[in-house]
Structures are given as C-alpha cells and as structure tokens.
Design a protein around this motif. Structure first.
Motif, PDB file in Angstrom:
ATOM      1  N   ARG A 129      -2.769  -0.914   6.250  1.00 23.76           N
ATOM      2  CA  ARG A 129      -2.338  -0.299   7.763  1.00 23.76           C
ATOM      3  C   ARG A 129      -0.920  -0.049   7.502  1.00 23.76           C
ATOM      4  O   ARG A 129      -0.090  -0.850   7.150  1.00 23.76           O
ATOM      5  N   GLY A 130      -0.518   1.266   7.937  1.00 27.36           N
ATOM      6  CA  GLY A 130       1.091   1.362   7.901  1.00 27.36           C
ATOM      7  C   GLY A 130       1.356   2.656   8.669  1.00 27.36           C
ATOM      8  O   GLY A 130       0.342   3.377   9.287  1.00 27.36           O
ATOM      9  N   VAL A 131       2.438   3.036   8.426  1.00 25.56           N
ATOM     10  CA  VAL A 131       3.015   4.392   9.013  1.00 25.56           C
ATOM     11  C   VAL A 131       3.638   5.020   7.752  1.00 25.56           C
ATOM     12  O   VAL A 131       4.455   4.301   6.890  1.00 25.56           O
ATOM     13  N   ALA A 132       3.359   6.337   7.330  1.00 24.53           N
ATOM     14  CA  ALA A 132       4.337   6.970   6.521  1.00 24.53           C
ATOM     15  C   ALA A 132       5.108   8.105   7.071  1.00 24.53           C
ATOM     16  O   ALA A 132       4.529   9.130   7.686  1.00 24.53           O
ATOM     17  N   ILE A 133       6.212   7.918   6.791  1.00 32.43           N
ATOM     18  CA  ILE A 133       7.301   8.759   7.108  1.00 32.43           C
ATOM     19  C   ILE A 133       7.778   9.835   6.095  1.00 32.43           C
ATOM     20  O   ILE A 133       8.267   9.316   4.994  1.00 32.43           O
ATOM     21  N   ASN A 134       7.811  11.125   6.575  1.00 39.58           N
ATOM     22  CA  ASN A 134       8.344  12.082   5.585  1.00 39.58           C
ATOM     23  C   ASN A 134       7.460  11.839   4.157  1.00 39.58           C
ATOM     24  O   ASN A 134       8.343  11.873   3.061  1.00 39.58           O
ATOM     25  N   PRO A 135       6.427  11.883   4.090  1.00 39.89           N
ATOM     26  CA  PRO A 135       5.613  11.649   2.851  1.00 39.89           C
ATOM     27  C   PRO A 135       5.414  12.692   1.872  1.00 39.89           C
ATOM     28  O   PRO A 135       5.974  13.623   2.505  1.00 39.89           O
ATOM     29  N   THR A 136       5.185  12.304   0.758  1.00 42.59           N
ATOM     30  CA  THR A 136       4.776  13.297  -0.359  1.00 42.59           C
ATOM     31  C   THR A 136       3.480  12.627  -0.742  1.00 42.59           C
ATOM     32  O   THR A 136       3.207  11.493  -0.836  1.00 42.59           O
ATOM     33  N   LEU A 137       2.624  13.536  -1.314  1.00 43.75           N
ATOM     34  CA  LEU A 137       1.285  13.155  -1.858  1.00 43.75           C
ATOM     35  C   LEU A 137       1.039  13.943  -3.063  1.00 43.75           C
ATOM     36  O   LEU A 137       1.132  15.268  -3.341  1.00 43.75           O
ATOM     37  N   TRP A 138       0.435  13.069  -3.958  1.00 46.68           N
ATOM     38  CA  TRP A 138      -0.063  13.729  -5.253  1.00 46.68           C
ATOM     39  C   TRP A 138      -1.580  13.516  -5.324  1.00 46.68           C
ATOM     40  O   TRP A 138      -1.791  12.134  -5.073  1.00 46.68           O
ATOM     41  N   ILE A 139      -2.227  14.216  -5.948  1.00 41.92           N
ATOM     42  CA  ILE A 139      -3.530  14.287  -5.772  1.00 41.92           C
ATOM     43  C   ILE A 139      -4.171  14.318  -7.158  1.00 41.92           C
ATOM     44  O   ILE A 139      -3.698  15.444  -7.896  1.00 41.92           O
ATOM     45  N   THR A 140      -5.254  14.070  -7.564  1.00 43.43           N
ATOM     46  CA  THR A 140      -6.009  14.040  -8.745  1.00 43.43           C
ATOM     47  C   THR A 140      -6.690  15.390  -8.542  1.00 43.43           C
ATOM     48  O   THR A 140      -6.868  15.986  -7.116  1.00 43.43           O
ATOM     49  N   PRO A 141      -7.145  16.413  -9.485  1.00 39.18           N
ATOM     50  CA  PRO A 141      -7.707  17.749  -9.284  1.00 39.18           C
ATOM     51  C   PRO A 141      -8.892  17.484  -8.189  1.00 39.18           C
ATOM     52  O   PRO A 141      -9.777  16.672  -8.460  1.00 39.18           O
ATOM     53  N   VAL A 142      -9.256  18.468  -7.382  1.00 43.28           N
ATOM     54  CA  VAL A 142     -10.334  18.580  -6.514  1.00 43.28           C
ATOM     55  C   VAL A 142     -11.509  18.861  -7.275  1.00 43.28           C
ATOM     56  O   VAL A 142     -11.346  19.950  -7.750  1.00 43.28           O
ATOM     57  N   PRO A 143     -12.644  18.138  -7.158  1.00 39.41           N
ATOM     58  CA  PRO A 143     -13.887  18.635  -8.063  1.00 39.41           C
ATOM     59  C   PRO A 143     -14.412  19.842  -7.512  1.00 39.41           C
ATOM     60  O   PRO A 143     -14.345  20.464  -6.468  1.00 39.41           O
ATOM     61  N   ALA A 144     -14.585  20.723  -8.449  1.00 43.33           N
ATOM     62  CA  ALA A 144     -15.155  22.196  -8.290  1.00 43.33           C
ATOM     63  C   ALA A 144     -16.740  22.178  -7.782  1.00 43.33           C
ATOM     64  O   ALA A 144     -17.244  23.344  -7.391  1.00 43.33           O
ATOM     65  N   THR A 145     -17.135  21.167  -7.550  1.00 41.58           N
ATOM     66  CA  THR A 145     -18.567  20.962  -7.124  1.00 41.58           C
ATOM     67  C   THR A 145     -18.678  20.987  -5.421  1.00 41.58           C
ATOM     68  O   THR A 145     -17.527  20.785  -4.693  1.00 41.58           O
TER      69      THR A 145
END
Length: 188
Positions: A72-88
C-alpha cells in the motif's frame, strides 16, 4: 479526511496528461488522505489524481497478495518500466480489469507481466517497487491515468465497441460527470 467524487470517462482531466507535483505541502497530504479514503470506499485497488479531478501525477495503491501481504502506498511523480506486452489476445478470465472512472464494467486487456515503479512518497523520499502479476497490472493501469489514458482506450476493437456503446447508453463521454463511493450505486 473525505471521500471525493470519482470523475467518469469523458471529463477532460481524465483525457489529458497530468502535471508533475511540485508542492509537497499540507494540501498534498490532505489530497492523499482523501484519495486513500475514496479508493477504499469505492472499493478499488488504485486511484490516480485525475480520477478525483486533480490533474497531478500521483496515485494511491493497495494490493493484498496470495500470502496476505499488503502493498500500500502513494506514488508521486512516478516513472514505470515494463516488460514487453505479450502479442497474444487477452484472456477473458485472467486478464480482466475494471476502472473506477468507467464504473461497473470489466474488459480483458493484455498487460506486461512485470513492472518497476520508481517514485517519491509524501516526504519526497525516493522508492522503487519491482512488481509482477496483478500489482504490475495495477501500476500500469494507474500510470496510464497520469498520461490521460483509460484502460478502455487500450482494449481490443471488439471490447472497445462494447465500451463505446456502454458509454453512450449511460450518457458518459461528456465533462462534469462523477459518482460518489458510498452514496451512488456504482462500482468499477
């Protein structure tokens, strides 16, 4: 603390990029307290500033995993890195999500399996969370809100047509509509 109205799809604040948080003051602390209360009352697992009509880059989150461990928390001025989204195609049972700003509806959406969230908390202390599964999904969903994107903007064409029909039928898609958790009979 107060439960705030949740803005419904169509309001410009939901469809515009949010601005960075620059003032870490009592007003921000009050906003975050209200966001937690609103998220819990809805009930939801995440809530972004734009969803309560505040065009700032922050979101609250609350997730309990299979071992009953809460994140639980608050994210202020976040950045987000993600793995590739599956093509399915998204699985209609496993990949379904909803949104408090498109209440009462759930559609499948393929998301990245993992994400790394970096942000600061209310004390401007930096943090990083490595997330998999549903927590990664929550972070992606809420981060999208900060860029002016709703999950229904990302669903496959078949579901996008259904979402558009629901929106028209309910009179959404226009500015100024909201619902109040605990008062209005809506869920997301």
């Amino acid at each position: 603390m107060a439960v705030r109205p949740i803005v419904i799809s169509g309001d410009p604040v939901l469809h515009s990029p949010a601005e960075p948080v620059v003032a870490f003051d009592d007003d921000l602390r009050a906003l975050v307290r209200d966001m937690y209360e609103t998220m819990d009352a809805a009930p939801g697992v995440g809530l972004a500033g734009p969803q309560v009509g505040v065009g700032l880059r922050l979101f609250t989150f609350s997730y309990v995993d299979d071992d009953d461990v809460e994140t639980r928390g608050v994210a202020i001025n976040p950045t987000l890195w993600i793995t590739p989204v599956p093509a399915t195609e998204a699985d209609e049972d496993e990949d379904v999500e909803g949104c408090l700003s498109f209440p009462g509806e759930r559609f499948p959406l393929q998301r990245a399996a993992s994400a790394i969230l970096t942000a600061v908390d209310l004390d401007q202390k930096p943090f990083e969370i490595h997330a998999d599964g549903w927590l990664a999904r929550i972070f992606q969903h809420e981060f999208d809100h900060l860029d002016g994107t709703l999950y229904v903007d990302r669903v496959e064409h078949f579901y996008a047509k259904i979402a558009a029909k629901v929106s028209r039928k309910r009179g959404w898609g226009v500015p100024g509509l909201s619902w109040l958790p605990g008062v209005d009979d809506l869920e997301g």
